[in-house]
Design an enzyme around this catalytic site. Structure first.
Site, PDB file in Angstrom:
ATOM      1  N   HIS A  89      88.350  -9.244  40.630  1.00  0.00           N
ATOM      2  CA  HIS A  89      87.623  -8.672  42.174  1.00  0.00           C
ATOM      3  C   HIS A  89      87.087  -9.559  43.198  1.00  0.00           C
ATOM      4  CE1 HIS A  89      84.130  -5.899  43.448  1.00  0.00           C
ATOM      5  NE2 HIS A  89      84.639  -5.100  43.036  1.00  0.00           N
ATOM      6  N   ASP A 126      89.226   0.270  38.058  1.00  0.00           N
ATOM      7  CA  ASP A 126      90.233   1.088  37.869  1.00  0.00           C
ATOM      8  C   ASP A 126      91.051   0.992  36.555  1.00  0.00           C
ATOM      9  OD1 ASP A 126      90.349  -0.222  40.902  1.00  0.00           O
ATOM     10  OD2 ASP A 126      90.409   1.943  40.328  1.00  0.00           O
TER      11      ASP A 126
END
Ligand code: SDX
Length: 435
Positions: free
Chosen positions: A312, A370
């Site tokens: 991320h 996700d």
């Protein structure tokens, strides 16, 4: 960096000329301070250079705060873990839009507004029939969101507060209807109309899985899980799709067009499209004994393969949303009697191995939102091609809240970045016969 009381400044010294330039340091209520470089070019003739905006704050905002090092996510000061456990998606929508949790009267009124906007203009159903049956649902979502400005032209005037209010309600209310229609169209089933007696998440599951022949009695555990998934995906500071919405909005484009820009940006597998890519990756890995092969590929700089659902730009710790999703996996799969879903076992083993690997530890690559979401969607009977549509449905709340904040900001101006030009400096045209 010089400290001058509350007028702190940062000084840039151009060692080519010895010139010094002071720029104000601005402090927010939490998170890193910023150097205000708005006058940098006027004062120095220099641009900042920050492709990917890794060190750039694009705006002020009071909606969402993330501390990537500590794995903190708060909406209007409320921790995501608490909202996921105690709130519901429509209440979080209200919080994002208006800044505070609603009282009962405010919640009932807001719920009523959203409920009575879930229907689509009847003519719009013909719009969907123009797509091929095998169209990716995100392609339909992109088109449908933009088309809302054609069917609801009466709420596109961004200078009319009432128009803006109605547009935000319409966008939040109609996304589940559009999402379910894009699914029904792909499976050749009749569109199912929303019902006013169902909650937001119950209504979505009803529109997805009911048919004229059989009402889908919504499982309350699934509806609760769906609501929690929506909360976890609602907003996330200035991510790529939210920044796309803000940039589109800076030209005074109408709200439906701005949200269509956000949907388009979210679709990429580096962003919201990752949930679909995670499921496809897990299906490709297949069995636990093949995990080392894929971990090896993820670490190979010459191999474009990345571990989808990992890493991320902001979180250099475990994504707090992934933690909640991992816990929800157990609850939903158990309720559905698929607790031993091999994909969940594979995902958990993949996480276990990756988090022990020096490459992932050094680069601070952890599971993100996700990684687990698709396992829940799949267990709920939602096809993989619909996973990013689910993300877009939830993120519409954050996009419209950020859009509302931006158009209310009197300092808002059109976003127009510059560049470091590296092309040919000047050439004269030569006729084709002489080239
Ligand atoms: C979302 O911004 C948001 O808030 C987004 C989001 C939201 O709610 O809006 O949180 C939702 O988009 C989550 C992210 C979903 N995407 C994925 O899961 C795709 C896989 N992840 C990567 O593509 C990547 O981690 C990104 C795109 C998410 C972040 O990329 P960055 O911040 O630009 O980091 P990078 O690409 O510069 O990577 C740093 C290093 C690189 O190695 P080096 O060049 O330094 O040697 O880490 C490596 C990368 O190769 N790396 C990975 C990796 N992610 C980064 N290596 C293997 N597998 C990965 N998943």
């Amino acid at each position: 960096m010089s400290k001058k009381g509350n007028g702190d400044t940062a000084t840039i010294i151009d060692n080519r000329t010895g010139e010094k330039h002071d720029f104000p340091i601005l402090t927010g209520s939490a998170g890193p301070d910023v150097i205000d470089v708005r006058k940098l070019y006027a004062q120095t003739g220099l641009f900042t250079y920050d492709p990917g905006f890794k060190s750039t704050a694009s705006c002020d905002s009071t909606i969402t705060f993330i501390d990537g090092e500590k794995g903190i996510l708060r909406h209007r000061g409320y921790a995501i873990e608490e909202l996921a456990e105690k709130s519901n998606f429509l209440e979080v929508c209200y919080l994002l839009l208006y800044g505070d949790l609603p009282n009962s009267e405010q919640m009932n009124e807001f719920d009523g507004y959203i409920t009575y906007h879930t229907l689509l203009h009847e003519q719009m159903y013909n719009f969907f029939k123009g797509f091929r049956r095998d169209s990716h649902p995100m392609a339909i979502m992109c088109g449908a969101a933009g088309a809302l400005s054609a069917f609801y032209h009466d709420s596109t005037d961004i200078n009319d507060p009432r128009c803006c209010e109605v547009a935000t309600h319409r966008l939040i209310a109609k996304m589940p209807t559009i999402a379910s229609v894009s699914y029904k169209y792909s499976v050749g089933q009749p569109f199912v109309y929303p019902r006013n007696d169902l909650s937001y998440s119950e209504n979505f599951l009803h529109m997805m899985f009911s048919t004229p022949c059989e009402e889908n009695g919504v499982n309350p555990v699934l509806a609760r899980a769906m609501d929690r998934l929506l909360i976890l995906h609602a907003d996330h500071e200035q991510n790529a799709s939210t920044s796309s919405v803000r940039l589109a909005s800076s030209s005074d484009a109408n709200p439906f067009a701005c949200i269509a820009a956000g949907i388009a940006s979210l679709w990429g597998p580096a962003h919201g499209g990752a949930n679909e890519a995670v499921l496809n990756m897990l299906l490709e890995i297949g069995t636990k004994d093949r995990i080392p092969e894929f971990i090896k590929r993820a670490k190979d700089r010459n191999d474009p393969f990345r571990l989808m659902g990992f890493g991320h730009r902001v979180y250099k710790n475990y994504d707090p949303r992934a933690k909640v999703l991992k816990e929800s996996c157990d609850e939903v799969l158990d309720e559905l009697g698929v607790k031993n879903d091999p994909l969940l076992g594979l995902a958990m083993e993949l996480e276990r191995i990756a988090l022990k690997d020096d490459y992932f530890i050094e680069k601070k690559l952890f599971p993100n939102v996700d990684f687990y979401s698709g396992i829940i969607y799949r267990a709920m009977g939602i096809p993989v091609s619909m996973f990013t549509v689910m993300f877009a449905m939830a993120r519409t709340a954050g996009w419209v809240a950020q859009w509302k904040e931006m158009i209310a900001d009197p300092t808002t101006t059109i976003g127009r970045p510059r560049q470091l030009y590296k092309g040919e400096v000047q050439r004269t045209y030569t006729p084709i016969g002489k080239r």
